[in-house]
Each structure stands twice: as C-alpha cells, then as structure tokens.
Design a protein around this motif. Structure first.
Motif, PDB file in Angstrom:
ATOM      1  N   UNK A 165       0.785  -1.107  -0.085  1.00  0.00           N
ATOM      2  CA  UNK A 165      -0.080  -0.079   0.057  1.00  0.00           C
ATOM      3  C   UNK A 165       0.754   0.985   0.086  1.00  0.00           C
ATOM      4  N   UNK A 166       0.137   2.413  -0.509  1.00  0.00           N
ATOM      5  CA  UNK A 166       0.905   3.470  -0.125  1.00  0.00           C
ATOM      6  C   UNK A 166       0.461   4.055   1.295  1.00  0.00           C
ATOM      7  N   UNK A 167       0.699   5.139   1.857  1.00  0.00           N
ATOM      8  CA  UNK A 167       0.596   5.458   3.071  1.00  0.00           C
ATOM      9  C   UNK A 167       0.431   7.211   3.086  1.00  0.00           C
ATOM     10  N   UNK A 168      -0.438   7.617   4.155  1.00  0.00           N
ATOM     11  CA  UNK A 168      -1.005   9.002   4.291  1.00  0.00           C
ATOM     12  C   UNK A 168      -1.283   9.293   5.694  1.00  0.00           C
ATOM     13  N   UNK A 169      -1.190  10.662   5.906  1.00  0.00           N
ATOM     14  CA  UNK A 169      -1.758  11.052   7.275  1.00  0.00           C
ATOM     15  C   UNK A 169      -2.751  11.772   7.001  1.00  0.00           C
ATOM     16  N   UNK A 170      -3.901  11.663   7.976  1.00  0.00           N
ATOM     17  CA  UNK A 170      -5.012  12.640   7.965  1.00  0.00           C
ATOM     18  C   UNK A 170      -4.685  13.355   9.346  1.00  0.00           C
ATOM     19  N   UNK A 171      -4.309  14.482   8.996  1.00  0.00           N
ATOM     20  CA  UNK A 171      -3.891  15.454  10.116  1.00  0.00           C
ATOM     21  C   UNK A 171      -4.665  16.606  10.537  1.00  0.00           C
ATOM     22  N   UNK A 172      -5.189  16.846  11.814  1.00  0.00           N
ATOM     23  CA  UNK A 172      -5.888  17.715  12.615  1.00  0.00           C
ATOM     24  C   UNK A 172      -4.987  18.750  13.225  1.00  0.00           C
ATOM     25  N   UNK A 173      -5.135  20.061  12.899  1.00  0.00           N
ATOM     26  CA  UNK A 173      -4.138  21.113  13.490  1.00  0.00           C
ATOM     27  C   UNK A 173      -5.002  21.822  14.761  1.00  0.00           C
ATOM     28  N   UNK A 174      -4.480  21.239  15.902  1.00  0.00           N
ATOM     29  CA  UNK A 174      -5.316  22.210  17.008  1.00  0.00           C
ATOM     30  C   UNK A 174      -5.179  23.680  17.095  1.00  0.00           C
ATOM     31  N   UNK A 175      -4.236  23.974  16.351  1.00  0.00           N
ATOM     32  CA  UNK A 175      -3.740  25.397  16.517  1.00  0.00           C
ATOM     33  C   UNK A 175      -4.292  25.901  15.265  1.00  0.00           C
ATOM     34  N   UNK A 176      -4.566  25.175  14.126  1.00  0.00           N
ATOM     35  CA  UNK A 176      -4.873  26.077  12.892  1.00  0.00           C
ATOM     36  C   UNK A 176      -5.952  26.937  12.742  1.00  0.00           C
ATOM     37  N   UNK A 177      -5.783  27.725  11.531  1.00  0.00           N
ATOM     38  CA  UNK A 177      -6.795  28.616  11.317  1.00  0.00           C
ATOM     39  C   UNK A 177      -7.488  28.345   9.885  1.00  0.00           C
ATOM     40  N   UNK A 178      -8.709  28.746   9.580  1.00  0.00           N
ATOM     41  CA  UNK A 178      -9.128  28.858   8.297  1.00  0.00           C
ATOM     42  C   UNK A 178      -8.108  29.835   7.333  1.00  0.00           C
ATOM     43  N   UNK A 179      -8.018  30.973   8.053  1.00  0.00           N
ATOM     44  CA  UNK A 179      -7.118  31.812   7.132  1.00  0.00           C
ATOM     45  C   UNK A 179      -5.798  31.452   6.794  1.00  0.00           C
ATOM     46  N   UNK A 180      -5.187  30.637   7.576  1.00  0.00           N
ATOM     47  CA  UNK A 180      -3.773  30.060   7.072  1.00  0.00           C
ATOM     48  C   UNK A 180      -3.812  28.760   6.523  1.00  0.00           C
ATOM     49  N   UNK A 181      -5.178  28.319   6.163  1.00  0.00           N
ATOM     50  CA  UNK A 181      -5.486  27.107   5.430  1.00  0.00           C
ATOM     51  C   UNK A 181      -4.857  25.889   6.271  1.00  0.00           C
ATOM     52  N   UNK A 182      -4.786  25.715   7.568  1.00  0.00           N
ATOM     53  CA  UNK A 182      -4.023  24.692   8.032  1.00  0.00           C
ATOM     54  C   UNK A 182      -4.741  24.185   9.212  1.00  0.00           C
ATOM     55  N   UNK A 183      -6.097  24.122   9.017  1.00  0.00           N
ATOM     56  CA  UNK A 183      -6.810  23.229   9.858  1.00  0.00           C
ATOM     57  C   UNK A 183      -6.923  21.660   9.845  1.00  0.00           C
ATOM     58  N   UNK A 184      -6.829  21.471   8.698  1.00  0.00           N
ATOM     59  CA  UNK A 184      -6.784  19.869   8.436  1.00  0.00           C
ATOM     60  C   UNK A 184      -5.916  19.584   6.945  1.00  0.00           C
ATOM     61  N   UNK A 185      -5.094  18.532   7.022  1.00  0.00           N
ATOM     62  CA  UNK A 185      -4.596  18.079   5.668  1.00  0.00           C
ATOM     63  C   UNK A 185      -4.587  16.750   5.742  1.00  0.00           C
ATOM     64  N   UNK A 186      -4.817  16.275   4.510  1.00  0.00           N
ATOM     65  CA  UNK A 186      -4.602  14.850   4.038  1.00  0.00           C
ATOM     66  C   UNK A 186      -3.397  14.684   3.125  1.00  0.00           C
TER      67      UNK A 186
END
Ligand code: SF4
Length: 287
Positions: A165-186
């Motif tokens: 398989x390939x591998x991935x992270x589903x990451x939630x950023x507790x300190x993220x903000x919509x304006x920085x577009x860093x709330x969640x990343x796959x």
C-alpha cells in the motif's frame, strides 16, 4: 474496550469527574505489553534506543488517570471509526486491525493501523497535532516517527496479505486557522520499502537485546532521548517532565532531576508546558 467495561454506572460524586471518568474509560489502553515482552510497536522505530529499552523493560505502565492530550486524539479516532461505520460504502474502508510479524530473532513487531482505503490501496493514519508539530510533520521526512509508523503498517500488511500500500496521514491541527488554510491536511507520505523497514526493526531489536543481556543503557548521543524535542520550561525538559510515561523509572531522568525538572517535579509549582506534544493516543500504548 471489553464488554465488561461498557455501560457500567460511574458515580464519583460530581458530574464533571463522572464525565472525565467516562472519557478515560472509553480511551483506555487495550494492549497487553508486559515487562520483558520482546515486542516492538510501530511507533518504536521512530523513538530512541534508550526509550525503547525502558519500554521493553517496563511494558505499559498504569493507564492514564487524568485527561491528557492523547485522550483527545483517542476520542477523535473513535469518532472516525464511528463515522466510517455509519456512512462509508461497505467494504471501502477497514479500521483498526492489528497485525504481528515475527522477526525470526525472538522479537515481534506488532501494530494496528487506523484506516485502509481499499479503493485507493492506501493506509491512512489519523493524527491530532499542535501547530508546531503540524509544521514539522508536513515536511514529510521519510525518517520522521509518523512516516516510519505507516511504513511499519505497510510492512505488516505485506507480510500478512502480500499487498503493498501507499501511506498517508490525516492530520488535524489544533492550532490551525481557516485564514492560514492549516486546519486539516490529508497528505501522502514518503516511506521506506518493506525490506528496509524490516531490517531497521531487526537492527533495533538486536541493539535492545544487547543492552538487556549486558544490563547496560546506551550512551551514544544518537541513541539517547532527544529530551528537548517538546521544548523546555525553566530549563526543564518538557518531554521528560510531562510527556514520558517512563520518567519514574528512567535512570537518566532520576539521576539528573535538577537538570531535567525544576521544582515542578516536586509539586512545588505546577507550570503549563509551553509546547504541546503531538499525540497519537492509541498507538502510543499499543504493542
Ligand atoms: S524520562 Fe526523558 S530520558 Fe527518560 S525515557 Fe523518558 S524521555 Fe527518555
């Protein structure tokens, strides 16, 4: 969670501590690592040899008594499992399967992946991170703890099913903000291949065995814990003081208490660590 733990009355005398007790019960460690078990987890290979030796010598220490950062991650993972069970197309995803691989030298690797997406043949690991950890993790270093963890799941899956398989992270950023577009990343991960990661586990297990046989601990810099990985507070190493289950049994920590911990460790003054640790709650304790 075992059936016997489910739906038992909790009565601590206050609604708040009843609720906390419920959350801790639902996220309690379910593994069976005992002192001396020759078992390495998927997260072991990303930790230092010094830490690994304490893990093996002492097994899983007592379950957490208070809500910690890792508890939030466990609850998030339970939410993902429930969401997939309720809404995903049948057969598309599997979750939380545990595999073991015998390394052939007396040691076992044991790991439980979070999610496999069978349509895209990818292993997805969920992480809830602080903003500082998020920034490090998205660098996608092939030797980062999380890249090694998912590569380990791939190795275990390959030895069980023959699938790569390939591998991935589903990451939630507790300190993220919509304006920085860093709330969640796959994010897809760079990973070592199956043979390379297996050899890394063989090499690591043999080093641990050497130290167990000789009753020694590592002294090389690159085999010692990076104690300031999560910053420091008043000169004290946050990792040892606040984020390590083995600080009560760690010779390095206990021989250097003034260096590693200030008055906090003696409960004279409680300070909030300046840096929050990333957490992968369930895996942290599973062997
Ligand atoms: S207390 Fe510190 S030095 Fe000891 S095992 Fe934990 S992180 Fe490593």
């Amino acid at each position: 969670m075992s059936e016997s733990k489910q739906k038992q009355p909790i009565d601590t005398g206050s609604w708040a501590s009843d609720f906390e007790a419920l959350l801790l019960l639902g996220t309690e460690y379910s593994g069976t690592a005992k002192p001396g078990d020759k078992v390495l987890s998927a997260s072991s290979i990303g930790k230092e040899l010094y830490f690994n030796i304490l893990q093996v010598k002492h097994g899983k220490l007592a379950n957490q008594k208070n809500y910690g950062a890792n508890t939030t991650g466990s609850i998030y993972q339970l939410g993902l499992d429930a969401l997939i069970a309720q809404y995903a197309e049948p057969g598309r995803y599997t979750t939380a399967e545990r595999y073991k691989l015998d390394l052939g030298n007396g040691w076992i690797v044991s790991g439980e992946y979070d999610i496999i997406d069978h349509k895209y043949k990818i292993i997805i690991d969920g992480k809830v991170l602080s903003d500082s950890s998020y920034k490090k993790v998205i660098m996608n270093d092939i030797n980062h703890d999380y890249n090694l963890q998912v590569a380990t799941y791939n190795m275990l899956e390959f030895h069980k099913t023959g699938n790569i398989y390939s591998g991935a992270l589903h990451i939630v950023n507790k300190g993220g903000s919509p304006s920085k577009d860093n709330v969640m990343k796959n994010m897809e991960l760079f990973m070592h291949d199956v043979d390379t990661i297996k050899q890394m586990f063989i090499d690591r297990s043999e080093k641990i065995q050497f130290h167990l046989d000789n009753n020694t601990m590592p002294t090389d810099d690159d085999e010692m814990c990076n104690i300031f990985a999560y910053g420091k507070s008043n000169g004290s190493a946050n990792r040892c003081l606040s984020y390590c289950d083995y600080n009560t049994v760690c010779p390095r920590y206990n021989n250097n208490t003034p260096y590693y911990a200030s008055s906090q460790v003696k409960n004279l003054e409680i300070e909030t660590p300046k840096t929050e640790e990333e957490y992968k709650p369930v895996e942290k304790f599973r062997f």
